[in-house]
Enzyme design. Structure first.
Site, PDB file in Angstrom:
ATOM      1  N   SER A  38      11.711  16.365 124.792  1.00  0.00           N
ATOM      2  CA  SER A  38      11.537  15.360 125.841  1.00  0.00           C
ATOM      3  C   SER A  38      10.807  14.130 125.338  1.00  0.00           C
ATOM      4  O   SER A  38      10.841  13.084 125.980  1.00  0.00           O
ATOM      5  CB  SER A  38      10.695  15.949 126.976  1.00  0.00           C
ATOM      6  OG  SER A  38      11.259  17.122 127.464  1.00  0.00           O
TER       7      SER A  38
ATOM      8  N   HIS B  56      19.088  15.018 124.402  1.00  0.00           N
ATOM      9  CA  HIS B  56      18.123  15.328 125.470  1.00  0.00           C
ATOM     10  C   HIS B  56      18.832  15.491 126.807  1.00  0.00           C
ATOM     11  O   HIS B  56      19.171  14.511 127.477  1.00  0.00           O
ATOM     12  CB  HIS B  56      17.063  14.204 125.530  1.00  0.00           C
ATOM     13  CG  HIS B  56      16.000  14.454 126.547  1.00  0.00           C
ATOM     14  ND1 HIS B  56      15.415  13.448 127.277  1.00  0.00           N
ATOM     15  CD2 HIS B  56      15.422  15.606 126.977  1.00  0.00           C
ATOM     16  CE1 HIS B  56      14.525  13.966 128.095  1.00  0.00           C
ATOM     17  NE2 HIS B  56      14.513  15.274 127.936  1.00  0.00           N
TER      18      HIS B  56
ATOM     19  N   GLU C 294      20.448  11.895 126.938  1.00  0.00           N
ATOM     20  CA  GLU C 294      19.954  10.818 126.064  1.00  0.00           C
ATOM     21  C   GLU C 294      20.234  11.221 124.616  1.00  0.00           C
ATOM     22  O   GLU C 294      19.877  12.324 124.200  1.00  0.00           O
ATOM     23  CB  GLU C 294      18.442  10.639 126.245  1.00  0.00           C
ATOM     24  CG  GLU C 294      18.060   9.951 127.531  1.00  0.00           C
ATOM     25  CD  GLU C 294      16.546   9.806 127.671  1.00  0.00           C
ATOM     26  OE1 GLU C 294      16.103   8.724 128.087  1.00  0.00           O
ATOM     27  OE2 GLU C 294      15.804  10.757 127.394  1.00  0.00           O
TER      28      GLU C 294
ATOM     29  N   ASN D  61      11.688   9.799 130.249  1.00  0.00           N
ATOM     30  CA  ASN D  61      10.307  10.276 130.373  1.00  0.00           C
ATOM     31  C   ASN D  61       9.272   9.175 130.176  1.00  0.00           C
ATOM     32  O   ASN D  61       8.135   9.303 130.625  1.00  0.00           O
ATOM     33  CB  ASN D  61      10.065  11.453 129.429  1.00  0.00           C
ATOM     34  CG  ASN D  61      10.725  12.701 129.981  1.00  0.00           C
ATOM     35  OD1 ASN D  61      10.744  12.907 131.193  1.00  0.00           O
ATOM     36  ND2 ASN D  61      11.296  13.512 129.119  1.00  0.00           N
TER      37      ASN D  61
END
Ligand code: NAD
Length: 311
Positions: A122, A143, A155, A193
């Site tokens: 992450s 991701h 991602e 994130n």
């Protein structure tokens, strides 16, 4: 390695992300080798995948035959060495740099030189994992969002030495899995994130400062900002240990005090309150993973005074 050469995908870590990624790959008709450190997490992963597929059958989104095919393609294993049969590996072990670095070095020893090693991290630097792997041009971030079978985004994170070829393989694979890929630079937290974690962290600060109850903070964000789920309920779903680990990476690697993890979050993790997976986080959960209907959020306006509600 070309996309057409990939028949078997290894997924390391059978927690909430690994099992979801395994299901996504099997749904796209890849053979999946799902690895964990012991049998119990593997059996738990399989039963959760089975339950999720059962719900999809009941909803009519897949047939029972399709569900059976997906399950049959997932092979649970405890020996990492068996990944020598995989043409691509996706790592989904806990968000811990040293653990992931050791694993990438080990995967480099096991897997054929042509194999791309992807990480579902992450926030951790793909460049660091690439350096640990000894094959940095064939390391990339892949991701997935949680829950992986439902969320469309993936991602794709390009480390300093990730090759153009590896990047394109990752993009092609994400599309083949039915996902929407976006390419992000290898910076802490990437895109999602970098933006999401400060919001969750701020919600924890708001709870700690007694701005409102956990329920009202979440209600404010669902009804006031149109978020499908409130930040504290989302944190419980992600896992508070994972949220804290990501906040630590943002804080340390970006070196900006605005990313300082909320002390209440830290205290909950120290207490073993990890959210849905431990049955206790900002809210309480039944063994089935459903929210405890009658329990109030566990947060308190008093620092460190958060106490569990009566069950
Ligand atoms: P989790 O704690 O649910 O699962 C991790 C699993 O890895 C566990 O089953 C554990 O037994 C296993 N494991 C630990 N060490 C291992 C090893 N050496 N070899 C094989 N298996 C090992 O964690 P998670 O939420 O699935 O997160 C996994 C990764 O995915 C983390 O990097 C996290 O940041 C990332 N991620 C999490 C979310 C989320 O919402 N939870 C979303 C996207 C990405």
């Amino acid at each position: 390695m070309q996309l057409e050469d990939i028949k078997t995908i290894g997924v390391v870590g059978a927690g909430q992300m690994g099992r979801g990624i395994g299901q996504v790959c099997a749904t796209a008709e890849y053979q999946v080798l799902l690895v964990d450190v012991a049998e119990p997490p593997l059996q738990e992963a399989l039963s959760k995948i089975r339950a999720g597929l059962e719900r999809a059958v009941e909803r009519g989104s897949i047939t029972r035959h399709q569900a059976g095919k997906v399950l049959a393609l997932i092979r649970p294993i405890v020996q990492l060495d068996r990944l020598r049969d995989a043409q691509l590996v996706i790592e989904a072990v806990p968000e811990d740099l040293a653990l992931k670095q050791a694993l990438f070095a080990e995967l480099n020893r096991i897997c054929d030189a042509s194999v791309v090693l992807a990480s579902n991290t992450s926030s951790i630097s793909i460049t660091k994992l690439g350096a640990a792997s000894g094959r940095p041009d064939r390391v990339v971030g892949l991701h997935f969002m949680n829950p992986a079978p439902v969320m469309r985004l993936v991602e794709i994170v390009r480390g300093l030495e990730t090759s153009e070829r590896t990047l394109h393989l990752a993009l092609d694979l994400a599309k083949r899995l039915g996902k929407t890929p976006v390419v992000a630079k290898d910076v802490p937290g990437f895109i999602v994130n970098r933006i999401l974690m400060p919001m969750i962290n701020e919600a924890a600060f708001a709870l700690e400062e007694g701005v409102a109850s956990a329920e009202d903070i979440d209600l404010a964000m669902t009804t006031g900002a149109n978020h499908p789920v409130g930040p504290l309920a989302l944190a419980d779903r992600i896992g508070l240990d994972t949220v804290l680990a990501i906040c630590e990476v943002l804080y340390q690697d970006l070196g900006d005090p605005k990313f300082r993890p909320c002390p209440l979050l830290r205290r909950y993790v120290e207490a073993g309150w990890l959210g849905r997976k431990s049955g206790h986080g900002f809210y309480l959960y039944e063994a089935s993973g459903e929210r405890h209907e009658t329990a109030k959020g566990t947060g308190s306006a008093v620092w460190g005074g958060a106490c569990p509600p009566a069950r």
